[in-house]
Design a protein around this motif. Structure first.
Motif, PDB file in Angstrom:
ATOM      1  N   GLY A  17       0.821  -1.204   0.000  1.00  0.00           N
ATOM      2  CA  GLY A  17       0.000   0.000   0.000  1.00  0.00           C
ATOM      3  C   GLY A  17       0.855   1.254   0.000  1.00  0.00           C
ATOM      4  O   GLY A  17       1.771   1.412  -0.817  1.00  0.00           O
ATOM      5  N   TRP A  18       0.558   2.158   0.939  1.00  0.00           N
ATOM      6  CA  TRP A  18       1.326   3.400   1.057  1.00  0.00           C
ATOM      7  C   TRP A  18       2.777   3.122   1.430  1.00  0.00           C
ATOM      8  O   TRP A  18       3.658   3.981   1.253  1.00  0.00           O
ATOM      9  CB  TRP A  18       0.685   4.313   2.090  1.00  0.00           C
ATOM     10  N   GLY A  19       3.047   1.919   1.912  1.00  0.00           N
ATOM     11  CA  GLY A  19       4.416   1.560   2.272  1.00  0.00           C
ATOM     12  C   GLY A  19       5.392   1.689   1.116  1.00  0.00           C
ATOM     13  O   GLY A  19       6.568   2.014   1.319  1.00  0.00           O
ATOM     14  N   TRP A  20       4.922   1.464  -0.127  1.00  0.00           N
ATOM     15  CA  TRP A  20       5.824   1.598  -1.275  1.00  0.00           C
ATOM     16  C   TRP A  20       6.170   3.058  -1.541  1.00  0.00           C
ATOM     17  O   TRP A  20       7.280   3.365  -2.003  1.00  0.00           O
ATOM     18  CB  TRP A  20       5.193   0.962  -2.522  1.00  0.00           C
ATOM     19  N   ALA A  21       5.246   3.966  -1.231  1.00  0.00           N
ATOM     20  CA  ALA A  21       5.586   5.392  -1.309  1.00  0.00           C
ATOM     21  C   ALA A  21       6.621   5.753  -0.252  1.00  0.00           C
ATOM     22  O   ALA A  21       7.524   6.574  -0.481  1.00  0.00           O
ATOM     23  CB  ALA A  21       4.325   6.243  -1.127  1.00  0.00           C
ATOM     24  N   VAL A  22       6.485   5.133   0.916  1.00  0.00           N
ATOM     25  CA  VAL A  22       7.469   5.329   1.984  1.00  0.00           C
ATOM     26  C   VAL A  22       8.839   4.824   1.546  1.00  0.00           C
ATOM     27  O   VAL A  22       9.875   5.458   1.808  1.00  0.00           O
ATOM     28  CB  VAL A  22       7.001   4.621   3.274  1.00  0.00           C
ATOM     29  N   VAL A  23       8.868   3.667   0.865  1.00  0.00           N
ATOM     30  CA  VAL A  23      10.130   3.115   0.362  1.00  0.00           C
ATOM     31  C   VAL A  23      10.775   4.080  -0.641  1.00  0.00           C
ATOM     32  O   VAL A  23      11.996   4.287  -0.626  1.00  0.00           O
ATOM     33  CB  VAL A  23       9.899   1.728  -0.281  1.00  0.00           C
TER      34      VAL A  23
END
Length: 509
Positions: A17-23
């Protein structure tokens, strides 16, 4: 060692989810933190001529910057625990921009040490640790892949910043370049804005408040029971002083967990990494000068770093995928130990490369080994201590590593000046890294054996009927004490039973 359980954080990370934007944001922040000191060396020759200083004096700029980036780890960890990753990274980006813009107006090398070395270096420190920490809050099952992708930002930035710096210098001079670089570093603020706090995080705070309330209630009940059972009231001045000291230590441990120094796996990791960093960065610093030393032209020597960066860029996410596999992840510490030893072996064989072809082969294997180590550098630490304690662990590790990072390149330079040959520097770095990899392999084997033994003893103790009988006898004795001293101790008994249930995993969160 199995991956950390979700209860380590008190919630199940989304793993996407938003975790890939965080990455993506983490790759930008990590890329600037690791690459900027290396890319800054393009201005060394001009700064030497402007300020009439030696190479060793100008080299202290990057040494101070790297040492500040790593030495600021504990401060960064405390700020992340207090305010979260997003505001810390944004503030760090602002510091980086201010440092480089100020450097454009410097009139002495001492002012550059302060503006570029300390201010910009500390800003990079506030970008590095929070970027790595936030990944552990968003990912669990895919965490090695996420870490590998985030770390891949470093070689991507190296391929981008190196030619960009040359272009800026040719067109705007070093002062104009510093102003533009200050604006570019403000992109760290944009990356930090992507670090949205995870929704489940407030539950952790609530649990912490509840635990503090339980501890306070337990202390009050115990204190009242002791006063009622005691024939006389004892003066409490010394006790108050002791409690004040304990409260101060508890406040410090709330933001920086020094109990990690009692953690066997953490100490093994710390010793091995401190030793490893004595030989980790020096070969990159001296690769191009070594190529020129054996008669290779400047452009071909610079291209060796590009080869290294391209291979490194591919190696990091690939290593993350391999480390996330079911065959490697349960024993990821062995894989990390092998990567360090493999890195050292490349340096030991480097003096055998007498021509440009040999150095190209060395750069390919060096880029592969360097990428493997960097991809697992923080993942292995998180595997040992868990995501909940990782914030404190990374701060304590980086401040210990900053000493060897600061000394590594100067020691290599001293060997070159003493013997007039680069091969002794490569041999030193290779020997140190092989020693560090061997140490980590042996000690991790010991750690795995001890963990298996402790787990076996724990299960045997749970299944032993004697321990159950002892627990029942203790409960009966407690009931007798409750009957003797009255109902004042009843809340403490309930608290003790609740704590036992939490330890056994039966208490619902």
């Amino acid at each position: 060692m199995s991956p950390p359980v979700p209860s380590d954080l008190g919630y199940v990370p989304p793993d996407g989810g938003w975790g890939w934007a965080v990455v993506f944001g983490a790759s930008v922040s990590v890329g600037f933190a690791y690459t900027f000191p290396k890319a800054f060396t393009i201005y060394f020759k001009e700064l030497q001529a402007v300020y009439s200083i030696s190479y060793s004096q100008i080299a202290w700029i990057t040494s101070i910057m790297c040492a500040t980036t790593y030495g600021g780890g504990p401060i960064s960890s405390v700020l992340v625990n207090r305010y979260g990753s997003r505001p810390v990274v944004i503030f760090g980006g602002l510091l980086c921009g201010i440092g480089m813009v100020s450097a454009a107006f410097c009139t002495s090398i001492l002012q550059l040490y302060i503006c570029v070395g300390f201010i910009t270096g500390f800003g990079l420190a506030l970008n590095l640790q929070p970027s790595v920490i936030i990944i552990g809050k968003y990912f669990l099952k895919r965490r090695p892949i996420a870490n590998g992708l985030a770390m891949a930002g470093s070689p991507v930035m190296l391929c981008t910043l190196a030619p960009l710096n040359q272009f800026l210098f040719d067109n705007f001079g070093w002062r104009g370049s510093f102003l533009i670089l200050g604006a570019i570093l403000l992109n760290c603020c944009v990356a930090g804005a992507l670090f949205r706090p995870i929704r489940a995080a407030p539950a952790t705070v609530k649990t912490q408040v509840t635990e503090e309330g339980k501890d306070a209630l337990k202390e009050e009940v115990t204190e009242e029971a002791m006063e009622m059972s005691s024939p006389t009231n004892v003066p409490m001045e010394n006790k108050t002083e002791e409690e004040g000291g304990k409260d101060c230590c508890e406040k410090i441990n709330q933001y920086l967990d020094f109990s990690l120094f009692k953690h066997r796996g953490f100490l093994i990791y710390l010793i091995g990494n401190v030793l490893m960093f004595l030989g980790f960065f020096a070969p990159i610093v001296f690769l191009a000068p070594y190529a020129k030393h054996i008669g290779i032209d400047e452009y071909s020597a610079a291209f060796l770093l590009s080869i290294l960066a391209i291979v490194d860029m591919i190696a990091r996410p690939t290593t993350g995928i391999i480390a996330n596999s079911k065959w490697v992840r349960p024993r990821i510490q062995y894989f990390f130990s092998f990567s360090i030893a493999f890195n050292g072996t490349c340096h030991l064989l480097c003096p055998l490369a007498s021509g440009y072809t040999g150095l190209v082969v060395y750069s390919i294997f060096f880029g592969l080994a360097f990428g493997m180590v960097c991809a697992m550098l923080f993942e292995t630490l998180m595997d040992l201590v868990g995501a909940a304690r990782f914030t404190s662990a990374v701060g304590l590790v980086t401040i210990a590593e900053c000493c060897t990072i600061l000394l590594g390149p100067p020691i290599g330079g001293t060997l070159i000046d003493t013997f007039g040959d680069y091969k002794y520097m490569f041999i030193k770095c290779g020997a140190v890294m092989v020693l560090a990899g061997t140490f980590l392999f042996i000690m991790n084997y010991y750690n795995y054996r001890m963990l298996a033994k402790e787990e076996k003893e724990r299960k045997a103790k749970e299944e032993d009927p004697k321990s159950v009988r002892t627990e029942n006898e203790g409960r009966n004795n407690w009931n007798k004490e409750t009957a003797q001293y009255g109902p004042e101790l009843e809340p403490l008994r309930e608290e003790q039973e609740g704590l036992k249930k939490e330890v056994n995993g039966t208490n619902e969160v």
